[in-house]
Design a protein around this motif. Structure first.
Motif, PDB file in Angstrom:
ATOM      1  N   HIS A 168      60.314  49.390  31.061  1.00 61.51           N
ATOM      2  CA  HIS A 168      60.326  50.832  30.794  1.00 61.51           C
ATOM      3  C   HIS A 168      58.929  51.458  30.818  1.00 61.51           C
ATOM      4  O   HIS A 168      58.794  52.664  30.620  1.00 61.51           O
ATOM      5  CB  HIS A 168      60.988  51.108  29.441  1.00 61.51           C
ATOM      6  CG  HIS A 168      62.364  50.542  29.353  1.00 61.51           C
ATOM      7  ND1 HIS A 168      63.444  51.108  29.987  1.00 61.51           N
ATOM      8  CD2 HIS A 168      62.838  49.437  28.737  1.00 61.51           C
ATOM      9  CE1 HIS A 168      64.523  50.387  29.757  1.00 61.51           C
ATOM     10  NE2 HIS A 168      64.180  49.371  28.989  1.00 61.51           N
ATOM     11  N   CYS A 169      57.899  50.655  31.035  1.00 65.23           N
ATOM     12  CA  CYS A 169      56.517  51.155  31.034  1.00 65.23           C
ATOM     13  C   CYS A 169      56.164  51.777  32.379  1.00 65.23           C
ATOM     14  O   CYS A 169      56.724  51.423  33.415  1.00 65.23           O
ATOM     15  CB  CYS A 169      55.552  50.020  30.718  1.00 65.23           C
ATOM     16  SG  CYS A 169      55.735  49.376  29.059  1.00 65.23           S
ATOM     17  N   TRP A 191      52.027  59.219  28.588  1.00 66.48           N
ATOM     18  CA  TRP A 191      53.289  58.541  28.268  1.00 66.48           C
ATOM     19  C   TRP A 191      54.175  59.422  27.394  1.00 66.48           C
ATOM     20  O   TRP A 191      55.389  59.408  27.534  1.00 66.48           O
ATOM     21  CB  TRP A 191      53.010  57.208  27.583  1.00 66.48           C
ATOM     22  CG  TRP A 191      52.627  56.115  28.528  1.00 66.48           C
ATOM     23  CD1 TRP A 191      51.887  56.228  29.673  1.00 66.48           C
ATOM     24  CD2 TRP A 191      52.949  54.738  28.409  1.00 66.48           C
ATOM     25  NE1 TRP A 191      51.723  55.011  30.251  1.00 66.48           N
ATOM     26  CE2 TRP A 191      52.367  54.071  29.497  1.00 66.48           C
ATOM     27  CE3 TRP A 191      53.647  53.995  27.476  1.00 66.48           C
ATOM     28  CZ2 TRP A 191      52.486  52.708  29.690  1.00 66.48           C
ATOM     29  CZ3 TRP A 191      53.765  52.632  27.666  1.00 66.48           C
ATOM     30  CH2 TRP A 191      53.197  51.991  28.765  1.00 66.48           C
ATOM     31  N   ASP A 203      58.024  60.849  28.341  1.00 69.73           N
ATOM     32  CA  ASP A 203      59.072  60.301  27.458  1.00 69.73           C
ATOM     33  C   ASP A 203      59.188  58.783  27.525  1.00 69.73           C
ATOM     34  O   ASP A 203      60.268  58.228  27.328  1.00 69.73           O
ATOM     35  CB  ASP A 203      60.437  60.927  27.752  1.00 69.73           C
ATOM     36  CG  ASP A 203      60.515  62.372  27.295  1.00 69.73           C
ATOM     37  OD1 ASP A 203      59.793  62.727  26.343  1.00 69.73           O
ATOM     38  OD2 ASP A 203      61.294  63.135  27.881  1.00 69.73           O
ATOM     39  N   VAL A 204      58.100  58.110  27.785  1.00 69.01           N
ATOM     40  CA  VAL A 204      58.124  56.649  27.861  1.00 69.01           C
ATOM     41  C   VAL A 204      58.386  56.048  26.484  1.00 69.01           C
ATOM     42  O   VAL A 204      59.145  55.079  26.362  1.00 69.01           O
ATOM     43  CB  VAL A 204      56.798  56.103  28.449  1.00 69.01           C
ATOM     44  CG1 VAL A 204      56.786  54.590  28.421  1.00 69.01           C
ATOM     45  CG2 VAL A 204      56.611  56.617  29.857  1.00 69.01           C
ATOM     46  N   VAL A 219      60.134  57.238  24.076  1.00 66.18           N
ATOM     47  CA  VAL A 219      61.558  57.385  23.756  1.00 66.18           C
ATOM     48  C   VAL A 219      62.331  56.236  24.398  1.00 66.18           C
ATOM     49  O   VAL A 219      63.179  55.605  23.761  1.00 66.18           O
ATOM     50  CB  VAL A 219      62.088  58.753  24.236  1.00 66.18           C
ATOM     51  CG1 VAL A 219      63.597  58.840  24.080  1.00 66.18           C
ATOM     52  CG2 VAL A 219      61.402  59.879  23.498  1.00 66.18           C
ATOM     53  N   ARG A 220      62.021  55.951  25.659  1.00 63.98           N
ATOM     54  CA  ARG A 220      62.700  54.843  26.349  1.00 63.98           C
ATOM     55  C   ARG A 220      62.371  53.504  25.696  1.00 63.98           C
ATOM     56  O   ARG A 220      63.241  52.635  25.568  1.00 63.98           O
ATOM     57  CB  ARG A 220      62.313  54.827  27.821  1.00 63.98           C
ATOM     58  CG  ARG A 220      62.844  56.018  28.593  1.00 63.98           C
ATOM     59  CD  ARG A 220      62.742  55.815  30.090  1.00 63.98           C
ATOM     60  NE  ARG A 220      61.412  55.491  30.547  1.00 63.98           N
ATOM     61  CZ  ARG A 220      60.567  56.351  31.103  1.00 63.98           C
ATOM     62  NH1 ARG A 220      60.910  57.611  31.242  1.00 63.98           N
ATOM     63  NH2 ARG A 220      59.381  55.967  31.519  1.00 63.98           N
ATOM     64  N   LEU A 221      61.113  53.315  25.277  1.00 67.18           N
ATOM     65  CA  LEU A 221      60.737  52.064  24.614  1.00 67.18           C
ATOM     66  C   LEU A 221      61.472  51.901  23.292  1.00 67.18           C
ATOM     67  O   LEU A 221      61.941  50.808  22.958  1.00 67.18           O
ATOM     68  CB  LEU A 221      59.219  52.020  24.368  1.00 67.18           C
ATOM     69  CG  LEU A 221      58.337  51.907  25.595  1.00 67.18           C
ATOM     70  CD1 LEU A 221      56.870  51.919  25.182  1.00 67.18           C
ATOM     71  CD2 LEU A 221      58.652  50.675  26.396  1.00 67.18           C
ATOM     72  N   GLU A 251      64.393  53.224  22.485  1.00 73.28           N
ATOM     73  CA  GLU A 251      65.797  52.939  22.776  1.00 73.28           C
ATOM     74  C   GLU A 251      65.993  51.498  23.228  1.00 73.28           C
ATOM     75  O   GLU A 251      66.978  50.854  22.875  1.00 73.28           O
ATOM     76  CB  GLU A 251      66.322  53.910  23.833  1.00 73.28           C
ATOM     77  CG  GLU A 251      66.475  55.320  23.307  1.00 73.28           C
ATOM     78  CD  GLU A 251      66.773  56.342  24.389  1.00 73.28           C
ATOM     79  OE1 GLU A 251      66.749  55.979  25.597  1.00 73.28           O
ATOM     80  OE2 GLU A 251      67.024  57.506  24.032  1.00 73.28           O
ATOM     81  N   ALA A 252      65.043  50.979  23.999  1.00 72.96           N
ATOM     82  CA  ALA A 252      65.155  49.595  24.470  1.00 72.96           C
ATOM     83  C   ALA A 252      65.034  48.605  23.320  1.00 72.96           C
ATOM     84  O   ALA A 252      65.717  47.571  23.312  1.00 72.96           O
ATOM     85  CB  ALA A 252      64.070  49.305  25.508  1.00 72.96           C
ATOM     86  N   GLU A 259      68.332  48.452  20.301  1.00 72.66           N
ATOM     87  CA  GLU A 259      69.714  48.106  20.643  1.00 72.66           C
ATOM     88  C   GLU A 259      70.384  47.352  19.505  1.00 72.66           C
ATOM     89  O   GLU A 259      71.534  47.574  19.186  1.00 72.66           O
ATOM     90  CB  GLU A 259      69.756  47.229  21.883  1.00 72.66           C
ATOM     91  CG  GLU A 259      69.200  47.860  23.117  1.00 72.66           C
ATOM     92  CD  GLU A 259      69.083  46.857  24.245  1.00 72.66           C
ATOM     93  OE1 GLU A 259      69.076  45.632  23.990  1.00 72.66           O
ATOM     94  OE2 GLU A 259      69.014  47.302  25.389  1.00 72.66           O
TER      95      GLU A 259
END
Length: 122
Positions: A17-18, A69, A73-74, A76-78, A80-81, A84
Motif C-alpha cells: 500500500h506504500c 502520503w 491517503d496512504v 488511511v490505506r495502511l 485499513e490493511a 483487519e
C-alpha cells in the motif's frame, strides 16, 4: 539501523500500500520501511519533526514525504490493511489516562449577556 516498532509480518501487510519503489527517483520510494518507522517514532514520542534522529534521514525530507502520503491517503490505506484483525490489546480507555480540560467540565465562566444600565432613548 535497528527496527523499533514494525515486525516483518506487519510490514508485509503494509508494503503493497506504500507509494513508490526503490528504483523510483527522488524521495518517493527510497526505503519505505525506514520512512514509516520515522513517522511512527514521531507519533510515539510526540516530538517535533526537527527532533527526528539523523538515522531516519533529513527531518524536512521526511516531513515533506509525510505530507505527500497524507494528501494521497496512504496512511488511511495502511491503517485499513493493519486493522483487519484487531486484537484490542490497547483499546482500554478510562478516566486515569483521559482527562477533560476544565473548560469542558461545565465550570462557571464565559461570556454572559448583561443588560446595559443605560436605557435607550425612545
Amino acid at each position: 539501523m535497528e527496527r523499533f516498532v514494525l515486525t516483518d509480518a506487519q510490514w508485509a501487510k503494509m508494503e503493497p500500500h506504500c507509494l513508490g519503489k526503490p528504483t523510483d527517483p527522488g524521495r518517493s520510494g527510497k526505503d519505505n520501511r525506514l520512512f514509516v518507522e520515522a513517522v511512527l517514532w514521531i507519533v510515539r514520542t510526540g516530538s517535533p519533526w526537527r527532533d527526528l534522529p539523523a538515522s531516519f534521514g533529513n527531518w524536512n525530507t521526511v516531513f515533506k514525504r509525510y505530507r505527500d502520503w497524507v494528501k494521497a491517503d496512504v496512511f488511511v490505506r495502511l491503517f485499513e490493511a493493519c486493522s483487519e484483525e484487531p486484537d484490542m490489546e490497547y483499546a482500554m480507555v478510562d478516566a486515569t489516562i483521559v482527562k477533560v480540560h476544565r473548560h469542558g467540565q461545565g465550570a462557571k465562566g464565559g461570556l454572559k449577556a448583561r443588560p446595559s444600565g443605560v436605557r435607550r432613548a425612545a
